[in-house]
Design a protein around this motif. Structure first.
Motif, PDB file in Angstrom:
ATOM      1  N   GLN A  94     -51.341 -66.674   4.337  1.00 19.25           N
ATOM      2  CA  GLN A  94     -52.144 -67.147   5.559  1.00 19.25           C
ATOM      3  C   GLN A  94     -51.409 -66.491   7.015  1.00 19.25           C
ATOM      4  N   ALA A  95     -50.352 -67.211   7.053  1.00 19.86           N
ATOM      5  CA  ALA A  95     -49.576 -67.158   8.437  1.00 19.86           C
ATOM      6  C   ALA A  95     -49.253 -65.651   8.663  1.00 19.86           C
ATOM      7  N   ALA A  96     -49.083 -64.813   7.793  1.00 19.67           N
ATOM      8  CA  ALA A  96     -48.717 -63.347   8.036  1.00 19.67           C
ATOM      9  C   ALA A  96     -49.975 -62.616   8.212  1.00 19.67           C
ATOM     10  N   GLY A  97     -51.167 -63.348   8.258  1.00 20.37           N
ATOM     11  CA  GLY A  97     -52.623 -62.686   8.459  1.00 20.37           C
ATOM     12  C   GLY A  97     -53.246 -62.038   7.183  1.00 20.37           C
ATOM     13  N   ASP A  98     -52.606 -62.478   6.156  1.00 21.00           N
ATOM     14  CA  ASP A  98     -53.445 -61.912   5.035  1.00 21.00           C
ATOM     15  C   ASP A  98     -54.667 -62.743   4.624  1.00 21.00           C
ATOM     16  N   ARG A  99     -55.591 -62.239   3.748  1.00 19.22           N
ATOM     17  CA  ARG A  99     -57.044 -62.771   3.214  1.00 19.22           C
ATOM     18  C   ARG A  99     -56.430 -63.360   1.780  1.00 19.22           C
ATOM     19  N   THR A 135     -51.372 -65.499 -17.565  1.00 17.38           N
ATOM     20  CA  THR A 135     -51.061 -64.385 -16.683  1.00 17.38           C
ATOM     21  C   THR A 135     -51.185 -62.852 -17.156  1.00 17.38           C
ATOM     22  N   PHE A 136     -51.434 -62.794 -18.478  1.00 17.29           N
ATOM     23  CA  PHE A 136     -51.719 -61.296 -18.999  1.00 17.29           C
ATOM     24  C   PHE A 136     -53.273 -61.202 -18.375  1.00 17.29           C
ATOM     25  N   ARG A 137     -54.011 -62.147 -18.646  1.00 14.38           N
ATOM     26  CA  ARG A 137     -55.380 -62.067 -18.319  1.00 14.38           C
ATOM     27  C   ARG A 137     -55.566 -61.675 -16.779  1.00 14.38           C
ATOM     28  N   ALA A 138     -54.925 -62.239 -15.994  1.00 18.12           N
ATOM     29  CA  ALA A 138     -54.840 -62.003 -14.531  1.00 18.12           C
ATOM     30  C   ALA A 138     -54.691 -60.708 -14.048  1.00 18.12           C
ATOM     31  N   VAL A 139     -53.268 -60.272 -14.742  1.00 14.60           N
ATOM     32  CA  VAL A 139     -52.657 -59.068 -14.596  1.00 14.60           C
ATOM     33  C   VAL A 139     -53.467 -57.840 -14.982  1.00 14.60           C
ATOM     34  N   LYS A 140     -54.097 -57.916 -16.127  1.00 16.31           N
ATOM     35  CA  LYS A 140     -55.139 -56.958 -16.521  1.00 16.31           C
ATOM     36  C   LYS A 140     -56.147 -56.790 -15.771  1.00 16.31           C
ATOM     37  N   ARG A 141     -56.637 -57.740 -15.057  1.00 18.45           N
ATOM     38  CA  ARG A 141     -57.919 -57.787 -14.477  1.00 18.45           C
ATOM     39  C   ARG A 141     -57.415 -56.935 -13.162  1.00 18.45           C
ATOM     40  N   ALA A 142     -56.658 -57.508 -12.519  1.00 15.46           N
ATOM     41  CA  ALA A 142     -56.084 -56.929 -11.152  1.00 15.46           C
ATOM     42  C   ALA A 142     -55.645 -55.455 -11.286  1.00 15.46           C
ATOM     43  N   SER A 143     -55.008 -55.144 -12.363  1.00 11.80           N
ATOM     44  CA  SER A 143     -54.580 -53.808 -12.505  1.00 11.80           C
ATOM     45  C   SER A 143     -55.644 -52.685 -12.481  1.00 11.80           C
ATOM     46  N   LYS A 144     -56.858 -53.069 -12.407  1.00 12.04           N
ATOM     47  CA  LYS A 144     -57.866 -51.884 -12.516  1.00 12.04           C
ATOM     48  C   LYS A 144     -58.076 -51.598 -11.186  1.00 12.04           C
ATOM     49  N   ALA A 145     -57.803 -52.482 -10.029  1.00 14.51           N
ATOM     50  CA  ALA A 145     -58.141 -51.998  -8.630  1.00 14.51           C
ATOM     51  C   ALA A 145     -56.949 -51.564  -8.177  1.00 14.51           C
ATOM     52  N   MET A 146     -55.775 -51.905  -8.644  1.00 19.65           N
ATOM     53  CA  MET A 146     -54.344 -51.438  -8.067  1.00 19.65           C
ATOM     54  C   MET A 146     -54.052 -50.000  -8.541  1.00 19.65           C
ATOM     55  N   LEU A 147     -54.606 -49.758  -9.700  1.00 22.79           N
ATOM     56  CA  LEU A 147     -54.269 -48.385 -10.253  1.00 22.79           C
ATOM     57  C   LEU A 147     -55.438 -47.298  -9.672  1.00 22.79           C
ATOM     58  N   ARG A 148     -56.421 -47.902  -9.378  1.00 23.09           N
ATOM     59  CA  ARG A 148     -57.493 -46.804  -8.470  1.00 23.09           C
ATOM     60  C   ARG A 148     -56.979 -46.554  -7.034  1.00 23.09           C
ATOM     61  N   ALA A 149     -56.156 -47.777  -6.449  1.00 20.11           N
ATOM     62  CA  ALA A 149     -55.534 -47.625  -5.268  1.00 20.11           C
ATOM     63  C   ALA A 149     -54.150 -46.824  -5.085  1.00 20.11           C
ATOM     64  N   ARG A 150     -53.563 -47.001  -6.397  1.00 23.31           N
ATOM     65  CA  ARG A 150     -52.261 -46.396  -6.617  1.00 23.31           C
ATOM     66  C   ARG A 150     -51.353 -47.169  -5.929  1.00 23.31           C
ATOM     67  N   SER A 151     -51.646 -48.531  -5.680  1.00 26.54           N
ATOM     68  CA  SER A 151     -50.678 -49.546  -5.031  1.00 26.54           C
ATOM     69  C   SER A 151     -51.056 -50.782  -5.321  1.00 26.54           C
ATOM     70  N   VAL A 211     -58.349 -56.776  -4.835  1.00 30.52           N
ATOM     71  CA  VAL A 211     -56.732 -57.742  -4.821  1.00 30.52           C
ATOM     72  C   VAL A 211     -55.737 -56.563  -4.723  1.00 30.52           C
ATOM     73  N   GLU A 212     -54.877 -56.766  -3.638  1.00 26.10           N
ATOM     74  CA  GLU A 212     -53.962 -55.863  -3.373  1.00 26.10           C
ATOM     75  C   GLU A 212     -52.528 -56.700  -3.734  1.00 26.10           C
ATOM     76  N   SER A 240     -55.787 -58.423   0.758  1.00 24.19           N
ATOM     77  CA  SER A 240     -56.366 -59.306  -0.055  1.00 24.19           C
ATOM     78  C   SER A 240     -55.572 -59.793  -1.032  1.00 24.19           C
ATOM     79  N   VAL A 241     -55.191 -61.105  -0.826  1.00 25.22           N
ATOM     80  CA  VAL A 241     -54.245 -61.824  -1.817  1.00 25.22           C
ATOM     81  C   VAL A 241     -55.019 -62.774  -2.670  1.00 25.22           C
ATOM     82  N   LEU A 242     -54.765 -62.855  -4.001  1.00 28.84           N
ATOM     83  CA  LEU A 242     -55.045 -63.808  -4.787  1.00 28.84           C
ATOM     84  C   LEU A 242     -53.983 -64.388  -5.466  1.00 28.84           C
ATOM     85  N   ILE A 243     -53.996 -65.577  -5.507  1.00 28.29           N
ATOM     86  CA  ILE A 243     -52.901 -66.726  -6.068  1.00 28.29           C
ATOM     87  C   ILE A 243     -53.630 -67.545  -7.137  1.00 28.29           C
ATOM     88  N   THR A 244     -53.116 -67.436  -8.526  1.00 26.16           N
ATOM     89  CA  THR A 244     -53.750 -68.466  -9.610  1.00 26.16           C
ATOM     90  C   THR A 244     -52.954 -69.454  -9.369  1.00 26.16           C
TER      91      THR A 244
END
Length: 239
Positions: A28-33, A108-124, A74-75, A9-13
């Motif tokens: 997308q060409a690499a098969g990511d969502r 960027t701070f806002r987006a990174v802070k929001r993304a970090s929640k799931a990334m911390l849970r996934a440890r990745s 978002v990974e 799962s990829v998100l691009i602002t």
């Protein structure tokens, strides 16, 4: 991204045009969502396009929720949303300065802070911030833009230290003058003057910047964090 084992799962602002859209197509060409945010431009076809103003925390949160509902947590986050309001310092209003920082840096701070929640849970996680050669070498008439883009370097390196133990990498791509709509506003004279300062003697293609972005998000770059990768034709050497 050759070598990716699973669709992520990829998100691009700011992914509706230019470098952001080129990166979206590459993932997308690499098969990511892929999901992209847009503010005023026409939403691109073929990807999940989410209207979002990164200066609004509630809109950032809503954009992530829409991407998560469609593609999962978002990974990979690519922060590409940015604006420019060029002008000499003595003619630059306070709003011209603060609004550019609010979008380019605080957004960027806002987006990174929001993304970090799931990334911390996934440890990745993989985070790539799109800065600029101007943020490293400076440019007359772009004090606001350069300050915002330079700030991304300090932010990314701080996050690399803060979250590295959780296997979350933070890297920066610093493009030079690139053939996008932002460059289209230049006069022929301005363009020629800028190109004359570039050792390779031409503008970058958005796809060339996208290649650096996708590499930094790839498994092959798993041990790269806190790096600043210039993709500027040599314009910023030594900075």
């Amino acid at each position: 991204m050759k070598g990716a084992l699973v669709s992520r799962s990829v998100l691009i602002t700011g992914g509706s045009r230019g470098i952001g859209l080129a990166a979206a197509r590459a993932f997308q060409a690499a098969g990511d969502r892929v999901a992209v945010t847009y503010r005023t431009a026409e939403p691109p076809s073929g990807v999940l396009a989410i209207r979002c103003d990164v200066t609004d925390t509630a809109q950032v949160d809503a954009a992530f929720k829409e991407a998560e509902d469609a593609h999962g947590p978002v990974e990979v986050l690519v922060c590409c949303a940015g604006i420019a309001k060029d002008g000499l310092l003595m003619r630059m209003s306070e709003d011209d300065f603060t609004s550019v920082l609010d979008t380019n840096l605080t957004g960027t701070f806002r987006a990174v802070k929001r993304a970090s929640k799931a990334m911390l849970r996934a440890r990745s996680g993989r985070v790539v911030l799109v800065s600029s050669a101007v943020g490293l070498r400076g440019e007359a008439g772009q004090a606001n833009y350069a300050a915002s883009k330079a700030g991304l370097v300090g932010f990314a390196r701080s996050m690399a230290r803060e979250l590295g133990s959780r296997n979350i990498t933070f890297n920066v791509v610093a493009p030079g003058l690139t053939s996008t709509q932002m460059a289209d506003v230049l006069t022929d004279e301005q363009r020629e003057s800028l190109v004359a300062q570039i050792p390779l003697g031409r503008l970058a293609l958005p796809e060339e910047i996208a290649s650096a972005i996708t590499f930094l998000a790839s498994p092959q770059a798993g041990y790269v964090t806190g790096a600043v990768i210039p993709v500027d034709g040599g314009a910023g050497m030594g900075h």
